[in-house]
Design a protein around this motif. Sequence first.
Motif, PDB file in Angstrom:
ATOM      1  N   MET A  21       0.821  -1.204   0.000  1.00  0.00           N
ATOM      2  CA  MET A  21       0.000   0.000   0.000  1.00  0.00           C
ATOM      3  C   MET A  21       0.859   1.259   0.000  1.00  0.00           C
ATOM      4  SD  MET A  21      -3.076  -1.133   2.610  1.00  0.00           S
ATOM      5  CE  MET A  21      -4.151   0.236   2.196  1.00  0.00           C
ATOM      6  N   ILE A  22       1.946   1.255   0.740  1.00  0.00           N
ATOM      7  CA  ILE A  22       2.825   2.434   0.799  1.00  0.00           C
ATOM      8  C   ILE A  22       3.501   2.667  -0.550  1.00  0.00           C
ATOM      9  CG2 ILE A  22       4.957   3.316   1.813  1.00  0.00           C
ATOM     10  CD1 ILE A  22       4.105   1.938   4.440  1.00  0.00           C
ATOM     11  N   ILE A  23       4.003   1.605  -1.172  1.00  0.00           N
ATOM     12  CA  ILE A  23       4.677   1.749  -2.465  1.00  0.00           C
ATOM     13  C   ILE A  23       3.711   2.273  -3.524  1.00  0.00           C
ATOM     14  CG2 ILE A  23       5.768   0.463  -4.343  1.00  0.00           C
ATOM     15  CD1 ILE A  23       6.984  -1.365  -2.174  1.00  0.00           C
ATOM     16  N   LEU A  24       2.527   1.676  -3.601  1.00  0.00           N
ATOM     17  CA  LEU A  24       1.539   2.123  -4.587  1.00  0.00           C
ATOM     18  C   LEU A  24       1.109   3.562  -4.312  1.00  0.00           C
ATOM     19  CD1 LEU A  24      -0.705  -1.077  -4.832  1.00  0.00           C
ATOM     20  CD2 LEU A  24       0.990  -0.293  -6.501  1.00  0.00           C
ATOM     21  N   SER A  25       0.980   3.917  -3.057  1.00  0.00           N
ATOM     22  CA  SER A  25       0.542   5.270  -2.709  1.00  0.00           C
ATOM     23  C   SER A  25       1.523   6.316  -3.211  1.00  0.00           C
ATOM     24  CB  SER A  25       0.378   5.392  -1.188  1.00  0.00           C
ATOM     25  OG  SER A  25      -0.633   4.513  -0.710  1.00  0.00           O
ATOM     26  N   PHE A  26       2.789   6.119  -2.940  1.00  0.00           N
ATOM     27  CA  PHE A  26       3.765   7.140  -3.324  1.00  0.00           C
ATOM     28  C   PHE A  26       4.065   7.124  -4.817  1.00  0.00           C
ATOM     29  CE2 PHE A  26       4.539   7.050   1.247  1.00  0.00           C
ATOM     30  CZ  PHE A  26       4.556   8.422   1.520  1.00  0.00           C
ATOM     31  N   LEU A  27       3.891   5.993  -5.471  1.00  0.00           N
ATOM     32  CA  LEU A  27       4.049   5.986  -6.928  1.00  0.00           C
ATOM     33  C   LEU A  27       2.946   6.790  -7.607  1.00  0.00           C
ATOM     34  CD1 LEU A  27       5.190   2.332  -7.750  1.00  0.00           C
ATOM     35  CD2 LEU A  27       6.516   4.438  -7.951  1.00  0.00           C
ATOM     36  N   MET A  28       1.752   6.820  -7.010  1.00  0.00           N
ATOM     37  CA  MET A  28       0.663   7.597  -7.608  1.00  0.00           C
ATOM     38  C   MET A  28       0.951   9.085  -7.590  1.00  0.00           C
ATOM     39  SD  MET A  28      -2.981   5.820  -6.606  1.00  0.00           S
ATOM     40  CE  MET A  28      -2.606   5.434  -4.892  1.00  0.00           C
ATOM     41  N   ILE A  29       1.614   9.590  -6.567  1.00  0.00           N
ATOM     42  CA  ILE A  29       1.873  11.024  -6.479  1.00  0.00           C
ATOM     43  C   ILE A  29       3.309  11.354  -6.878  1.00  0.00           C
ATOM     44  CG2 ILE A  29       0.107  11.386  -4.720  1.00  0.00           C
ATOM     45  CD1 ILE A  29       2.323  11.375  -2.616  1.00  0.00           C
ATOM     46  N   SER A  30       4.002  10.388  -7.466  1.00  0.00           N
ATOM     47  CA  SER A  30       5.377  10.600  -7.899  1.00  0.00           C
ATOM     48  C   SER A  30       5.407  11.231  -9.283  1.00  0.00           C
ATOM     49  CB  SER A  30       6.129   9.261  -7.918  1.00  0.00           C
ATOM     50  OG  SER A  30       5.640   8.446  -8.984  1.00  0.00           O
ATOM     51  N   HIS A  31       6.622  11.447  -9.796  1.00  0.00           N
ATOM     52  CA  HIS A  31       6.814  11.965 -11.155  1.00  0.00           C
ATOM     53  C   HIS A  31       7.175  10.850 -12.132  1.00  0.00           C
ATOM     54  CE1 HIS A  31       6.484  16.110  -9.862  1.00  0.00           C
ATOM     55  NE2 HIS A  31       7.327  15.864  -8.885  1.00  0.00           N
ATOM     56  N   VAL A  32       6.948   9.619 -11.739  1.00  0.00           N
ATOM     57  CA  VAL A  32       7.227   8.488 -12.626  1.00  0.00           C
ATOM     58  C   VAL A  32       6.209   8.488 -13.773  1.00  0.00           C
ATOM     59  CG1 VAL A  32       7.375   5.973 -12.775  1.00  0.00           C
ATOM     60  CG2 VAL A  32       8.196   7.162 -10.726  1.00  0.00           C
ATOM     61  N   LEU A  33       6.694   8.275 -14.989  1.00  0.00           N
ATOM     62  CA  LEU A  33       5.821   8.246 -16.160  1.00  0.00           C
ATOM     63  C   LEU A  33       5.414   6.810 -16.466  1.00  0.00           C
ATOM     64  CD1 LEU A  33       7.594  10.777 -18.534  1.00  0.00           C
ATOM     65  CD2 LEU A  33       5.655  11.178 -17.029  1.00  0.00           C
ATOM     66  N   TYR A  34       4.116   6.609 -16.700  1.00  0.00           N
ATOM     67  CA  TYR A  34       3.593   5.288 -17.034  1.00  0.00           C
ATOM     68  C   TYR A  34       2.912   5.345 -18.392  1.00  0.00           C
ATOM     69  CZ  TYR A  34       4.580   3.393 -12.446  1.00  0.00           C
ATOM     70  OH  TYR A  34       5.228   2.929 -11.338  1.00  0.00           O
ATOM     71  N   PRO A  35       3.166   4.351 -19.247  1.00  0.00           N
ATOM     72  CA  PRO A  35       2.559   4.374 -20.584  1.00  0.00           C
ATOM     73  C   PRO A  35       1.051   4.207 -20.517  1.00  0.00           C
ATOM     74  CG  PRO A  35       3.678   2.280 -20.194  1.00  0.00           C
ATOM     75  CD  PRO A  35       4.032   3.173 -19.042  1.00  0.00           C
ATOM     76  N   ALA A  36       0.364   4.868 -21.438  1.00  0.00           N
ATOM     77  CA  ALA A  36      -1.083   4.718 -21.553  1.00  0.00           C
ATOM     78  C   ALA A  36      -1.401   3.409 -22.268  1.00  0.00           C
ATOM     79  CB  ALA A  36      -1.671   5.907 -22.299  1.00  0.00           C
ATOM     80  N   VAL A  37      -2.684   3.144 -22.464  1.00  0.00           N
ATOM     81  CA  VAL A  37      -3.100   1.925 -23.155  1.00  0.00           C
ATOM     82  C   VAL A  37      -2.507   1.932 -24.559  1.00  0.00           C
ATOM     83  CG1 VAL A  37      -5.071   0.622 -24.021  1.00  0.00           C
ATOM     84  CG2 VAL A  37      -5.220   1.812 -21.825  1.00  0.00           C
ATOM     85  N   PRO A  38      -1.858   0.840 -24.985  1.00  0.00           N
ATOM     86  CA  PRO A  38      -1.187   0.848 -26.296  1.00  0.00           C
ATOM     87  C   PRO A  38      -2.155   1.021 -27.450  1.00  0.00           C
ATOM     88  CG  PRO A  38      -1.296  -1.386 -25.403  1.00  0.00           C
ATOM     89  CD  PRO A  38      -1.749  -0.456 -24.309  1.00  0.00           C
ATOM     90  N   THR A  39      -1.642   1.652 -28.511  1.00  0.00           N
ATOM     91  CA  THR A  39      -2.425   1.831 -29.733  1.00  0.00           C
ATOM     92  C   THR A  39      -2.577   0.494 -30.448  1.00  0.00           C
ATOM     93  OG1 THR A  39      -1.550   4.063 -29.943  1.00  0.00           O
ATOM     94  CG2 THR A  39      -2.572   3.098 -31.899  1.00  0.00           C
ATOM     95  N   ILE A  40      -3.791   0.221 -30.925  1.00  0.00           N
ATOM     96  CA  ILE A  40      -4.081  -1.045 -31.596  1.00  0.00           C
ATOM     97  C   ILE A  40      -4.245  -0.781 -33.093  1.00  0.00           C
ATOM     98  CG2 ILE A  40      -5.704  -2.968 -31.768  1.00  0.00           C
ATOM     99  CD1 ILE A  40      -6.436  -2.465 -28.867  1.00  0.00           C
ATOM    100  N   GLY A  41      -3.610  -1.608 -33.907  1.00  0.00           N
ATOM    101  CA  GLY A  41      -3.742  -1.453 -35.352  1.00  0.00           C
ATOM    102  C   GLY A  41      -2.906  -2.480 -36.095  1.00  0.00           C
ATOM    103  N   PHE A  42      -3.036  -2.460 -37.410  1.00  0.00           N
ATOM    104  CA  PHE A  42      -2.318  -3.397 -38.263  1.00  0.00           C
ATOM    105  C   PHE A  42      -1.331  -2.698 -39.197  1.00  0.00           C
ATOM    106  CE2 PHE A  42      -6.395  -5.349 -37.234  1.00  0.00           C
ATOM    107  CZ  PHE A  42      -6.010  -6.610 -36.799  1.00  0.00           C
ATOM    108  N   LYS A  43      -1.279  -1.370 -39.158  1.00  0.00           N
ATOM    109  CA  LYS A  43      -0.489  -0.638 -40.130  1.00  0.00           C
ATOM    110  C   LYS A  43       0.921  -0.295 -39.657  1.00  0.00           C
ATOM    111  CE  LYS A  43      -4.562   1.552 -42.193  1.00  0.00           C
ATOM    112  NZ  LYS A  43      -5.224   2.842 -42.557  1.00  0.00           N
ATOM    113  N   SER A  44       1.225  -0.572 -38.405  1.00  0.00           N
ATOM    114  CA  SER A  44       2.550  -0.239 -37.874  1.00  0.00           C
ATOM    115  C   SER A  44       2.981  -1.298 -36.878  1.00  0.00           C
ATOM    116  CB  SER A  44       2.540   1.142 -37.202  1.00  0.00           C
ATOM    117  OG  SER A  44       1.697   1.132 -36.078  1.00  0.00           O
ATOM    118  N   VAL A  45       4.275  -1.329 -36.611  1.00  0.00           N
ATOM    119  CA  VAL A  45       4.811  -2.272 -35.625  1.00  0.00           C
ATOM    120  C   VAL A  45       4.263  -1.952 -34.237  1.00  0.00           C
ATOM    121  CG1 VAL A  45       6.920  -3.130 -34.544  1.00  0.00           C
ATOM    122  CG2 VAL A  45       6.883  -2.633 -37.002  1.00  0.00           C
ATOM    123  N   LYS A  46       4.159  -0.653 -33.926  1.00  0.00           N
ATOM    124  CA  LYS A  46       3.634  -0.257 -32.622  1.00  0.00           C
ATOM    125  C   LYS A  46       2.193  -0.719 -32.449  1.00  0.00           C
ATOM    126  CE  LYS A  46       3.066   3.820 -29.692  1.00  0.00           C
ATOM    127  NZ  LYS A  46       3.230   5.293 -29.612  1.00  0.00           N
TER     128      LYS A  46
END
Length: 285
Positions: free
Chosen positions: A166-191
């Motif tokens: 709980m402590i680790i999750l709590s401070f990660l929420m208010i930290s400056h760590v960047l987390y990726p959003a939901v990945p883009t879905i498609g067939f036209k690119s590797v990403k």
Amino acid sequence: MRRAVVLLPNGATLANLFFGVWAIERAAQGAYYYAVWYILLGGVMDALDGRIARATRTGSAFGIELDSLVDAISFGVAPAMLMYFAVLNKEGWAWVLCFLFIACVVMRLARFNVEQGGHAKTHFHGLPSPAAGMTLATYWWFSQTTLYNTTFVATLPWHSVIPWLMIILSFLMISHVLYPAVPTIGFKSVKGLLGLTAVLATIAGLIFKRQEFIFPALCAYVGWGLLRTVVVGLMERLPSGDPLNEDDEPDEELRAEIDPNAERAVELGDHPVRERRRGGERRMP
């Protein structure tokens, strides 16, 4: 018809609230397995409301604020109460951990509304509250599996694991760590193909091995954002020029001597003017 379309994303948001409140009720009754289920269903509704709003072009400031208020309950209060009823209620001051977790969820959502609410995003500033809430909730599921009992974590008492989680999750929420959003879905690119693979793998894990899969997958997401931010931060601190030279950029006079045709800024009254040293000609923007 237009009014019905506007109500669709807000209806999904209220469904998220419904499952969050139901999860609290189930946890209070000791039905922890179903409480986790309802928190996950709330996460599904939370993922749908924003996509429905963008698809129907019915996003609004009201929807953003409503979503944050609901998330505070579904991914703040509900997971914290689940852990309190299942594990922490045997200690007198354990409720303070629940307060810490809920407070960080609320602060995370307030910062999100100020910085990123209503905008397209590729990364989140701080651990998203749905990810934190579902990570905390699914720990109970994972603790009931054979896979959990074969790891070293099974030898630790719950009262030692849950507070630190709980402590680790709590401070990660208010930290400056960047987390990726939901990945883009498609067939036209590797990403897009990688995003599609990740989504399909997640769906398969939810269908066939949900109790063994979800908590480790969420922990991988939490760890990936932290690791990536640390590595990128260290790379940016590495010197890129001569370490003995504090300023790698030549000043204006030296640049003009090297390139007589270079532009240099001169002051004319209170307004900067660009002067091109070419045959004494001067141009003003």
